[in-house]
Write an enzyme that holds these catalytic residues in place. Structure first.
Site, short mmCIF file in Angstrom:
data_model
loop_
_atom_site.label_atom_id
_atom_site.label_comp_id
_atom_site.label_asym_id
_atom_site.label_seq_id
_atom_site.Cartn_x
_atom_site.Cartn_y
_atom_site.Cartn_z
N THR A 322 -11.53 -10.14 26.85
CA THR A 322 -11.96 -8.77 26.78
C THR A 322 -12.19 -8.08 28.31
O THR A 322 -12.29 -8.90 29.18
CB THR A 322 -13.21 -8.53 26.06
OG1 THR A 322 -14.16 -9.19 26.62
CG2 THR A 322 -13.02 -9.33 24.65
N CYS A 323 -12.56 -6.65 28.18
CA CYS A 323 -12.69 -5.78 29.20
C CYS A 323 -14.19 -5.93 29.51
O CYS A 323 -14.73 -4.86 30.43
CB CYS A 323 -11.87 -4.59 29.32
SG CYS A 323 -10.32 -4.68 29.07
N ASP A 324 -14.84 -6.88 29.13
CA ASP A 324 -16.42 -6.66 29.39
C ASP A 324 -16.78 -7.79 30.41
O ASP A 324 -16.38 -8.79 30.07
CB ASP A 324 -17.00 -6.91 28.19
CG ASP A 324 -18.66 -6.59 28.39
OD1 ASP A 324 -19.31 -7.30 29.24
OD2 ASP A 324 -19.22 -5.94 27.43
N ASN A 365 -12.26 -4.24 21.56
CA ASN A 365 -11.00 -4.14 22.66
C ASN A 365 -9.84 -4.52 21.73
O ASN A 365 -8.57 -4.69 22.11
CB ASN A 365 -10.78 -5.44 23.68
CG ASN A 365 -11.49 -4.91 25.03
OD1 ASN A 365 -11.38 -5.56 25.57
ND2 ASN A 365 -11.70 -3.49 25.13
#
Ligand SMILES: *Cc1c(COP(=O)(O)O)cnc(C)c1O
Length: 375
Positions: A322-324, A365
């Site tokens: 994910t983009c975290d 996401n």
């Protein structure tokens, strides 16, 4: 590696990430715990893995259930359990949910504060109540902090008040912390419980039950004591502190019931380095903290991660897709993977039967929640 699960992955090649749980292992765990603690009733902590297949199996084996919400209670009833085999063990409940549980036949409730006791008294009159004690969580790899339980002195006062409020002061509970690797950690809580039993008896209140919670571990990277060792240590403590007046006891295994029964298969999405001289590869998987591996938070739980390549290995940092930026599983903990690992390889994350499927986000996401098969 569990043969049955390995065969399932090899033959079915399910889309990843995917958890496969061997129900035979769950059954074996149930019987092992039952034999290790023959006097204690088993209330499976549903939150560890609430799959209907697991609930139905345990209901058939005679297990009772520790639940935390109305939905969990409904799931357990749908699996064939009777309401008198259900404990509503969450100490934080809406009064409306207590009323619903009561209407569904549940008569055993936990509390750790006067406000919660009052809700139960109003919404579930005549029920049995037990008060949760604070514990230190020492020795646990996933400790429970001060969020749950109250000091013994408060438990004493509240159990005295309970009778006057129209509910039955039934007993005490505690939880020594999840993934508790030290079987002697039940001793201090049992000592406190026994002292409260005696004190309350002198006040005319006879408690019946001690709920010794969960905490029974799963083997991850490190060895753990056997169920027999836990059973022996706990029984010794009961004898020491209660003498020949050992109360009814309950245990609430979650992790210890299902953890070792599951394996997740994941695909390597990317292998990269941050510079030409970087000495560690970053290995990004199609599962991460938001896809079911929430217990890698603070790198608390160390899942064994296995590749079918068997060449030389070197250290990696493992992260999710994910983009975290919090979505990194292991950076401080040394994990090594084969040097010939390539993008598209599948890896197996072992001992993932507990606290994975329901910890997966709904669609952060746009990623699907963790898939699962129960075989
Ligand atoms: C989570 C929980 C359990 C199960 O704990 P494990 O460490 O997984 O065995 C038992 N009892 C209560 C009240 C819980 O909240």
């Amino acid at each position: 590696m569990n043969e049955k699960i390995a065969q399932f992955f090899d033959e079915r090649r399910p889309q990843t990430p995917c958890l496969v749980v061997d129900l035979d292992v769950v059954e074996e765990n149930y019987r092992t715990l039952e034999n290790a603690l023959p006097e204690a009733r088993i209330f499976y902590a549903v939150k560890a893995n609430p799959a209907p297949e697991i609930l139905r199996l345990l209901a058939r084996l005679g297990s009772a259930f520790d639940t935390a919400s109305v939905n969990e209670i409904r799931d357990v009833l749908a699996a064939g359990a009777q309401p008198d085999h259900i404990s509503y063990g969450n100490t934080i409940k809406k009064q409306a949910d207590i009323a619903t549980a009561y209407a569904l036949g549940v008569r055993l409730f936990a509390f750790d504060s006067e406000a919660e006791l009052n809700k139960i008294a109003v919404a579930a009159p005549g029920s049995r109540v037990f008060c949760r004690l604070l514990t230190s969580g020492e020795g646990a790899e996933w400790p429970l902090s001060r969020k749950f339980g109250c000091e013994p002195e408060m438990a004493r006062e509240l159990l005295i008040k309970a009778a006057g409020k129209g509910v039955v002061p039934y007993g005490l509970s505690f939880h020594v912390g999840s993934q508790q690797r030290d079987p002697t950690q039940w001793d201090a809580a049992l000592q406190t419980a026994a002292a409260l039993f005696r004190d309350l008896e002198s006040q005319g209140i006879e408690l019946t039950m001690v709920n010794m919670g969960g905490g029974f571990p799963t083997r991850y990277l490190r060895d753990i004591p056997s169920a027999v060792q836990y059973g022996q240590a706990i029984f010794d403590s009961l004898r020491r502190h209660f003498g020949n007046r050992i109360p009814e006891t309950i245990v609430e295994p979650g992790r210890g019931m299902v953890g070792n029964a599951g394996v997740i298969e994941t695909e390597v999405v990317l292998i990269s380095k941050k510079s030409a001289h970087d000495d560690r590869r970053w290995v990004y998987l199609d599962i991460g903290k938001f896809g079911g591996l929430a217990e890698t938070m603070d790198e608390a739980i160390h899942y064994p991660i296995v590749s079918n390549r068997n060449g030389s290995v070197s250290p990696v940092i493992l992260a999710g897709p994910t983009c975290d930026s919090a979505d990194i599983m292991y950076e401080r903990t040394v994990y090594e993977l084969p040097d010939d690992l390539v993008i598209g390889d599948r890896l197996r994350i072992e001992a993932t039967g507990a606290y994975t499927t329901t910890y997966a986000s709904v669609a952060f996401n746009g990623f699907e929640p963790l898939g699962a098969h129960y075989i």
